[in-house]
Design a protein around this motif. Structure first.
Motif: not given
Length: 314
Positions: A94, A52, A58, A62
């Motif tokens: 996050t 991340t 990131a 996801h």
């Protein structure tokens, strides 16, 4: 005027809990009911919290979470998540934000910790022992009677993680190419080198360079399987595995030095590579310290922990 038609009753939503155990090589997940019965389980691509730190990483994390949301939807409404994610160091936003977005939940319904904490609770009650976990990386963990988490190692593959799969692979590749520096084509007489080159795709340095510097940490860690496969006939490979066991013993002894002698459990996939690793670990521990091997199913433990949180919500 009467009618025989009846208004259909709305279907009752089944609320379920999700446990996630994410490592660099693989992500395992499990679903549980409120009474902690496991409904389903599966696997997804590996991930780490360190991904991340950049946009590309990131996005990959996801995508894994979005895939999990799609895979679990048919079983009910996920309303509680307990996730153990390797590399997690306390970033409170996050990863919970990503999970909340993918599963349409409030952050209060999500608890993220380091994966080793869940693995520990799957094996020991707080205060009763030490866990050495060796997968792609390596770490020792202890949760004391007050619930405080303590660690030794787990510093990441760039700094240490000695005894883990990535470390074994890196040691093998380092020794392989040092031998090539001194005696070109030495690999032809090395069972370990031949197996490594087969996985990488060839014996050219450019292929090794591209593999080591462009593939994921989990992919590189899988080279440890080639080292293990060669160990019975290749003394260099055997020495690397024995060194891995010694390094894992060091983690356990660091805990014993700090908190006193307690039983030690070894978990993680490295123990499955070759018996020499566990034999070396045992050899480098004092005889009075008990050692047992454990097959950790932390995704099931995480699901049951999430189910307990689900009970509190209802």
């Amino acid at each position: 005027m009467s009618s025989d038609q009846q208004t259909p009753l709305p279907q009752q939503t089944t609320y379920i809990a999700l446990g996630i155990d994410a490592g660099g090589t693989q992500t395992r997940w499990a679903l549980a009911t409120k009474d902690e019965q496991i409904l389903a389980s599966g696997t997804a691509a590996g991930l780490t919290a360190l991904q991340t730190d950049n946009a590309e990483g990131a996005q990959a994390v996801h995508q894994v979470f979005a895939g999990l949301a799609a895979a679990t939807r048919s079983h009910g409404q996920v309303s509680s998540i307990r996730a153990g994610i390797t590399g997690f160091g306390g970033d409170a936003h996050t990863l919970p934000d990503m999970l909340a977005d993918c599963f349409d939940l409030e952050k209060e319904q999500i608890l993220v910790s380091n994966d080793i904490e869940i693995a520990y609770l799957d094996i020991f009650k707080p205060g009763t022992g030490y866990l050495i976990y060796a997968g792609t990386g390596s770490i020792a963990a202890y949760i004391d009677g007050n619930g405080e988490f303590h660690r030794a190692g787990g510093r990441g593959y760039l700094l240490d993680d000695a005894g883990g799969g990535f470390w074994i692979a890196r040691e093998a590749m380092r020794k392989l190419w040092r031998a090539e520096d001194e005696h070109p084509d030495h690999w032809k007489n090395s069972e370990m080198a031949k197996r490594l080159f087969k996985l990488i795709g060839g014996n050219d340095w450019n292929m090794s360079r591209d593999f080591i510097y462009h593939r994921s940490r989990g992919d590189i860690g899988k080279l440890a399987m080639a080292v293990a496969a060669a160990a019975d006939s290749d003394p260099v490979a055997m020495a690397i595995l024995q060194s891995a066991g010694k390094e894992l013993a060091r983690l356990g002894m660091a805990m014993c030095t700090r908190f006193g002698n307690k039983p030690i459990a070894l978990s993680g996939r490295v123990q499955e590579l070759h018996p020499a690793i566990v034999e070396s670990l045992r050899l480098h521990l004092p005889p009075e310290i008990s050692l047992r091997q454990s097959t950790c199913e932390a995704h099931f433990s995480a699901a049951r922990l999430a189910a307990r949180q689900l009970k509190k919500q209802s």
